[in-house]
Scaffold this motif. Structure first.
Motif, PDB file in Angstrom:
ATOM      1  N   UNK A 153      43.211  37.520  -3.755  1.00  0.00           N
ATOM      2  CA  UNK A 153      42.380  36.030  -3.967  1.00  0.00           C
ATOM      3  C   UNK A 153      43.189  35.308  -4.505  1.00  0.00           C
ATOM      4  N   UNK A 154      42.948  33.914  -4.369  1.00  0.00           N
ATOM      5  CA  UNK A 154      43.659  32.866  -5.023  1.00  0.00           C
ATOM      6  C   UNK A 154      42.714  31.764  -5.213  1.00  0.00           C
ATOM      7  N   UNK A 155      43.043  30.670  -6.125  1.00  0.00           N
ATOM      8  CA  UNK A 155      42.040  29.643  -6.177  1.00  0.00           C
ATOM      9  C   UNK A 155      43.148  28.241  -6.328  1.00  0.00           C
ATOM     10  N   UNK A 156      42.427  27.409  -5.951  1.00  0.00           N
ATOM     11  CA  UNK A 156      42.986  26.023  -6.133  1.00  0.00           C
ATOM     12  C   UNK A 156      41.925  24.696  -5.921  1.00  0.00           C
ATOM     13  N   UNK A 157      42.229  23.683  -6.523  1.00  0.00           N
ATOM     14  CA  UNK A 157      41.512  22.403  -6.480  1.00  0.00           C
ATOM     15  C   UNK A 157      41.484  22.051  -5.016  1.00  0.00           C
ATOM     16  N   UNK A 158      40.383  21.714  -4.143  1.00  0.00           N
ATOM     17  CA  UNK A 158      40.391  21.051  -3.076  1.00  0.00           C
ATOM     18  C   UNK A 158      41.256  19.815  -2.924  1.00  0.00           C
ATOM     19  N   UNK A 159      41.317  19.056  -3.910  1.00  0.00           N
ATOM     20  CA  UNK A 159      42.510  17.868  -4.003  1.00  0.00           C
ATOM     21  C   UNK A 159      43.430  18.138  -5.156  1.00  0.00           C
ATOM     22  N   UNK A 199      35.821  20.879  -7.790  1.00  0.00           N
ATOM     23  CA  UNK A 199      35.656  21.519  -6.657  1.00  0.00           C
ATOM     24  C   UNK A 199      36.928  22.196  -6.393  1.00  0.00           C
ATOM     25  N   UNK A 200      36.694  23.666  -6.090  1.00  0.00           N
ATOM     26  CA  UNK A 200      37.727  24.282  -5.734  1.00  0.00           C
ATOM     27  C   UNK A 200      37.668  25.150  -4.487  1.00  0.00           C
ATOM     28  N   UNK A 201      38.796  25.807  -3.845  1.00  0.00           N
ATOM     29  CA  UNK A 201      38.856  26.597  -2.924  1.00  0.00           C
ATOM     30  C   UNK A 201      39.123  28.007  -3.240  1.00  0.00           C
ATOM     31  N   UNK A 202      38.356  28.939  -3.018  1.00  0.00           N
ATOM     32  CA  UNK A 202      38.826  30.276  -3.343  1.00  0.00           C
ATOM     33  C   UNK A 202      38.984  30.881  -1.938  1.00  0.00           C
ATOM     34  N   UNK A 203      40.399  31.375  -1.950  1.00  0.00           N
ATOM     35  CA  UNK A 203      40.886  31.608  -0.753  1.00  0.00           C
ATOM     36  C   UNK A 203      41.615  33.069  -0.813  1.00  0.00           C
ATOM     37  N   UNK A 204      41.831  33.646   0.853  1.00  0.00           N
ATOM     38  CA  UNK A 204      42.530  34.737   0.708  1.00  0.00           C
ATOM     39  C   UNK A 204      44.101  34.525   0.264  1.00  0.00           C
ATOM     40  N   UNK A 205      44.725  35.308  -0.624  1.00  0.00           N
ATOM     41  CA  UNK A 205      45.952  35.068  -0.945  1.00  0.00           C
ATOM     42  C   UNK A 205      46.998  35.527   0.196  1.00  0.00           C
ATOM     43  N   UNK A 206      47.936  34.505   0.412  1.00  0.00           N
ATOM     44  CA  UNK A 206      48.973  34.664   1.581  1.00  0.00           C
ATOM     45  C   UNK A 206      50.261  35.171   1.106  1.00  0.00           C
ATOM     46  N   UNK A 207      50.498  36.313   1.463  1.00  0.00           N
ATOM     47  CA  UNK A 207      51.886  36.943   0.431  1.00  0.00           C
ATOM     48  C   UNK A 207      53.259  36.591   1.192  1.00  0.00           C
TER      49      UNK A 207
END
Length: 335
Positions: A153-159, A199-207
């Motif tokens: 998992x990873x996380x980043x702001x939506x903007x 606001x964040x997106x919690x995402x599948x980490x793409x390796x």
């Protein structure tokens, strides 16, 4: 013809330099303005000026209109406050000034919102598994949903830009800390204040490998594009023959009715499937490497926007080239 680029990122130096290299007839006089007195973009412009700071949006629009009139600008390519410039297009047009932007006033700000783009493109291009995080209390459930599928998992702001705020989120039993890795508790301590977070997106980490597609749109029609495949182990990139990614880029250009120079980024999942990262409604920092293909994207985008693309010669791309960038010294002033 006098073409003005207002406040932009440092990549504007590359864009202006590429236009000047291809403009053998010296058709364009390029103007650049910025709030910084030593902005690197000045070095590639024919003329430059320093913008005022601390103006409200309406006051900045008025300043831009006055500047364009005074400096006899024919074409204005705004980045800073671009949405406001779109709304004021009629004021500029009344003085014979054309305003060029990637999207309309409603779409342009939304393209910066990764969660909105993901919702819009669901089922149309490959996307990472994701959850939009509105409240930090929902983070454990979002992580469990990803971890239960056997993905990181990873996380980043939506903007955000340039990866600001991106982190990998570590499992509780993780034995090592990945690059830019945080535990959920560390992330909470760093980014949550009084029970609230952006606001964040919690995402599948793409390796896997990252791909950057620099392309040109014409009111939703895909004109041309170049795919750069970024090396994981070296600071080099490959100008890649990847029709599938060009087709995905064309779908995005068509869906959002994009025009001009656009950058679209993808990254491979654990099975090697490239999935959409984001759309940048502007040139990318690596656009000069894409232009080593023989397709001068900034110059073609400018000529096409002014003259139309019907009579514009677009060469076939030279692909399979391994490319990189090196630093170079520049004189910024004669103080």
């Amino acid at each position: 013809m006098r073409v003005w680029f207002n406040r932009h990122f440092s990549l504007l130096y590359r864009v202006l330099r590429l236009i000047r290299e291809a403009d053998h007839a010296q058709r364009f006089t390029l103007l650049c303005t910025h709030k910084q007195p030593y902005f690197v973009g000045y070095a590639a412009a024919h003329e430059h000026a320093i913008e005022p700071v601390h103006l409200s949006t309406p006051d900045y629009v008025r300043w831009c209109l006055d500047f364009a009139i005074t400096h006899e600008v024919a074409v204005f390519v705004p980045t800073y406050e671009a949405e406001a410039m779109i709304a004021a297009q009629a004021q500029f047009a009344a003085h014979g000034i054309r305003v060029f932007t990637v999207a309309d006033a409603e779409t342009l700000p939304r393209l910066h919102d990764k969660a909105w783009v993901y919702r819009e493109m669901a089922g149309q291009v490959p996307l990472a598994e994701s959850t939009t995080l509105e409240q930090p209390q929902a983070l454990p459930a979002a992580l469990d949903a990803l971890w239960s599928q056997g993905v990181e998992a990873c996380i980043k702001p939506t903007v955000s830009v340039y990866g600001k705020g991106f982190h990998r989120l570590m499992r509780p039993d993780a034995l090592r800390r990945p690059l830019r890795g945080l535990t959920p508790q560390e992330w909470d301590t760093r980014y949550v204040r009084d029970g609230v977070c952006a606001r964040q997106l919690v995402l599948e980490y793409l390796p896997g490998h990252e791909f950057s597609v620099d392309c040109i749109g014409d009111a939703g029609r895909f004109v041309t594009g170049v795919v750069r495949k970024k090396s994981i182990t070296t600071p080099t990139q490959l100008l890649d023959d990847h029709p599938e990614l060009l087709a995905h880029a064309a779908a995005l250009v068509r869906h959002f009715q994009l025009s001009g120079l656009v950058n679209i980024q993808f990254k491979e999942d654990q099975h090697g499937v490239p999935k959409l990262l984001e759309i940048n409604p502007r040139a990318s920092g690596g656009v000069a490497m894409s232009c080593l293909s023989g397709i001068n994207l900034p110059y073609l985008a400018l000529c096409g926007a002014i003259d139309g693309y019907a009579g514009l010669h677009i060469p076939s791309a030279r692909l399979g080239l391994r490319v990189t960038e090196v630093g170079m010294p520049l004189v910024l002033s004669h103080d």
